[in-house]
Every structure is written in C-alpha cells, then in structure tokens.
Design a protein around this motif. Structure first.
Motif, PDB file in Angstrom:
ATOM      1  N   CYS A  11       2.107   2.928 -14.127  1.00 44.23           N
ATOM      2  CA  CYS A  11       0.702   2.512 -14.210  1.00 44.23           C
ATOM      3  C   CYS A  11       0.323   2.023 -15.605  1.00 44.23           C
ATOM      4  CB  CYS A  11      -0.229   3.663 -13.844  1.00 44.23           C
ATOM      5  SG  CYS A  11      -0.162   4.140 -12.120  1.00 44.23           S
ATOM      6  N   HIS A  33      -3.310  -1.270 -12.953  1.00 41.36           N
ATOM      7  CA  HIS A  33      -2.220  -2.012 -12.326  1.00 41.36           C
ATOM      8  C   HIS A  33      -1.028  -1.067 -12.204  1.00 41.36           C
ATOM      9  CE1 HIS A  33      -4.596  -5.472 -13.776  1.00 41.36           C
ATOM     10  NE2 HIS A  33      -4.042  -6.129 -12.781  1.00 41.36           N
ATOM     11  N   PRO A  36       5.659  -0.525  -8.492  1.00 43.33           N
ATOM     12  CA  PRO A  36       6.543   0.457  -7.846  1.00 43.33           C
ATOM     13  C   PRO A  36       7.957   0.473  -8.414  1.00 43.33           C
ATOM     14  CG  PRO A  36       5.266  -0.723  -6.197  1.00 43.33           C
ATOM     15  CD  PRO A  36       5.013  -1.427  -7.515  1.00 43.33           C
ATOM     16  N   LYS A  61       6.894   2.173  -2.915  1.00 45.81           N
ATOM     17  CA  LYS A  61       5.629   1.440  -2.919  1.00 45.81           C
ATOM     18  C   LYS A  61       4.478   2.361  -2.542  1.00 45.81           C
ATOM     19  CE  LYS A  61       3.197  -2.354  -0.564  1.00 45.81           C
ATOM     20  NZ  LYS A  61       2.169  -1.487   0.061  1.00 45.81           N
ATOM     21  N   ARG A  62       4.645   3.132  -1.456  1.00 47.42           N
ATOM     22  CA  ARG A  62       3.584   4.045  -1.013  1.00 47.42           C
ATOM     23  C   ARG A  62       3.351   5.149  -2.043  1.00 47.42           C
ATOM     24  NH1 ARG A  62      -0.848   5.527  -0.083  1.00 47.42           N
ATOM     25  NH2 ARG A  62      -1.361   7.167   1.387  1.00 47.42           N
ATOM     26  N   GLU A  65       1.361   3.567  -5.031  1.00 46.68           N
ATOM     27  CA  GLU A  65      -0.042   3.261  -4.754  1.00 46.68           C
ATOM     28  C   GLU A  65      -0.867   4.533  -4.586  1.00 46.68           C
ATOM     29  OE1 GLU A  65       0.384   0.656  -1.418  1.00 46.68           O
ATOM     30  OE2 GLU A  65       0.337   2.282   0.069  1.00 46.68           O
ATOM     31  N   GLY A  69      -3.875   5.434  -7.225  1.00 41.91           N
ATOM     32  CA  GLY A  69      -5.224   5.693  -6.731  1.00 41.91           C
ATOM     33  C   GLY A  69      -5.742   7.048  -7.148  1.00 41.91           C
ATOM     34  N   HIS A 107      -6.346   0.410  -2.805  1.00 41.39           N
ATOM     35  CA  HIS A 107      -5.202  -0.195  -3.493  1.00 41.39           C
ATOM     36  C   HIS A 107      -4.719  -1.391  -2.701  1.00 41.39           C
ATOM     37  CE1 HIS A 107      -3.019   2.126  -0.494  1.00 41.39           C
ATOM     38  NE2 HIS A 107      -3.555   3.226  -0.983  1.00 41.39           N
ATOM     39  N   SER A 108      -4.135  -2.314  -3.412  1.00 41.97           N
ATOM     40  CA  SER A 108      -3.491  -3.471  -2.814  1.00 41.97           C
ATOM     41  C   SER A 108      -2.237  -3.724  -3.632  1.00 41.97           C
ATOM     42  CB  SER A 108      -4.448  -4.664  -2.840  1.00 41.97           C
ATOM     43  OG  SER A 108      -3.901  -5.748  -2.123  1.00 41.97           O
ATOM     44  N   THR A 109      -1.614  -4.854  -3.430  1.00 42.07           N
ATOM     45  CA  THR A 109      -0.360  -5.114  -4.140  1.00 42.07           C
ATOM     46  C   THR A 109      -0.551  -5.044  -5.642  1.00 42.07           C
ATOM     47  OG1 THR A 109       0.290  -6.586  -2.346  1.00 42.07           O
ATOM     48  CG2 THR A 109       1.546  -6.738  -4.383  1.00 42.07           C
ATOM     49  N   ARG A 111      -2.327  -3.109  -7.576  1.00 47.73           N
ATOM     50  CA  ARG A 111      -3.603  -2.736  -8.184  1.00 47.73           C
ATOM     51  C   ARG A 111      -4.244  -1.600  -7.396  1.00 47.73           C
ATOM     52  NH1 ARG A 111      -6.174  -4.454 -12.410  1.00 47.73           N
ATOM     53  NH2 ARG A 111      -8.424  -4.308 -12.603  1.00 47.73           N
ATOM     54  N   ALA A 112      -4.879  -0.660  -8.106  1.00 44.35           N
ATOM     55  CA  ALA A 112      -5.577   0.457  -7.469  1.00 44.35           C
ATOM     56  C   ALA A 112      -6.870   0.709  -8.216  1.00 44.35           C
ATOM     57  CB  ALA A 112      -4.705   1.715  -7.477  1.00 44.35           C
TER      58      ALA A 112
END
Length: 241
Positions: A11, A33, A36, A61-62, A65, A69, A107-109, A111-112
């Motif tokens: 992050c 930002h 992963p 990835k999960r 994110e 978050g 969150h998206s690709t 960014r959270a």
C-alpha cells in the motif's frame, strides 16, 4: 499514544484528498493505492490486522484489496474519534462498524478507500469505486444494469458518454445499496432504483422503485455525487441524520 501500525508493503501512504464535488462535513475519507504483486507474507502481521479465514484462503488480489480497505477504515476511525478498530466482515458480507458509526469501504483495481462518520451527523454512507467500462463492455452490460427508462435516456444522450453512463449507473446503485441496507435491513437490486439525471460536474439524482420501509418507499428521491480520476469512477450516497 501508541504509534500507528506500519503500512503494508503493498500500500501507498494514505491520502486524505477529497475526490468528489461536495465535501461532506463531519466525515473522514481516506484512500490508498495497492499492488497485489507487492503483498508481503507478513503484511497482515505488520499492519496488526487479523485476516478472517475467508481472506486467508483467498488469492493475493483479494487479500491486498481487503487489507488496503481495512487500513483505510482503521485510520479513518482513528482520525474521526481516536478509535482503534478494524471492521469485521458481517454475515451479510458488509463491514461491521461500531454501533454509533456509519461508514463504507470500497476498492477497485489498485485503489481502496473508506469513509466514516458519527450517526449523529450521517445516518448512512455508501461509497463505490469502479473501473470505467470501455464502450463495448458498457453496451453489453447496459440491459442488465439499466431500467427501461434509463436505457431510453442513454439512447437519447451522447454516444461518447455511453460507457460513463453505464459505469455511473452501476456504481451509484451500489453506493445506494451500501447507504440504505444498514438502515432498512432489506436487500434490493439494480432494477429497484433508477438514475433520473446526472451532470458533468458530478451530481446525480436517484429514485427508489420499490418499498423498503415506511420511510424509504417507491418514489423516494435521493442525491448522490461522483468523480472520475485515472480511469476510476467514485460515487457516494450520503443520508443526513
């Protein structure tokens, strides 16, 4: 006061910039930002965040994110009123906030973000971050996301805004759900709300198309706002106390 936990390696430092047209008083919004591929094996330990079993079993990835978050949410709660709290995942998959707090995590690709407030100021906050759809995917998804009147308004609008229109409609309905579900405790879906109008400067008007409670019934209208930055669209629905 204890120093804040270290940031995860995946992050960037937290950003307090307000990315939407209208600043909400008495709220804290923080974003980061994340990458992963930079997730370190000890990132959860370093951040003093205990991953729930479902996250421990998930892919990088999960995990990244979720971690990003929760880092934003904990820092926002700390800034709001000195709480050292990490929202758990509830049975309905939504974050579990302290009883006197409302908030939203998204969150998206890469960014959270998280936003929090006391319920004495805001009853509901729903925030959603989406990658901007490309025109081909937007056209394919439009019939799943938009109501017939929304499809008509889209067809009558500028074709170069089709992808923005579909992304915005998807995102703002997600935000509406996040803001209202904790209040009404009743699930609803894309067809149960419609975007009446939106402006280029980031303001949206929504209407409910279903009865959720005596207060939140068919025909109730709400305002929302959105901003587009670096290929992402962020939307926010806020309900005053």
């Amino acid at each position: 006061m204890n120093p804040p936990p270290a940031l995860p390696a995946c992050c960037t430092p937290l950003d307090a910039h307000w990315p939407l047209p209208d600043v909400l008083p008495d709220t804290v919004l923080l974003s980061t930002h994340f990458d992963p591929s930079l997730l370190a094996f000890d990132d959860f330990l370093r951040s003093t965040i205990e991953p729930p079993p479902s996250i421990q079993r998930s892919v990088a990835k999960r995990q990244a994110e979720f971690l990003a978050g929760r880092v934003c949410a904990r820092a926002a709660l700390q800034q709001l009123e000195g709480l050292d709290c990490i929202p758990a995942i509830g049975e309905d998959r939504a974050p579990v906030w302290p009883a006197h707090i409302c908030g939203s995590i998204t969150h998206s690709t890469g960014r959270a973000a998280a936003i929090v407030a006391r319920k004495t100021h805001w009853r509901g906050l729903g925030m959603d971050l989406e990658n901007l759809l490309n025109a081909e995917r937007a056209e394919r998804l439009a019939a799943e996301i938009l109501t017939p009147p929304e499809l008509e308004r889209m067809a009558a609008g500028r074709q170069d805004q089709l992808a923005l229109w579909v992304t915005l409609t998807f995102s703002v309905k997600e935000s509406l759900f996040k803001a209202l579900y904790p209040i009404v405790q009743k699930r609803f879906y894309f067809e149960h709300a419609e975007v009446l109008e939106w402006t280029d400067n980031g303001h949206v008007r929504l209407r409910l198309l279903t009865d959720l409670s005596n207060e939140w019934h068919y025909g109730t209208e709400l305002d929302a706002q959105f901003g587009v930055h670096d290929g992402h669209l962020l939307s926010l629905v806020s309900i005053k106390a």
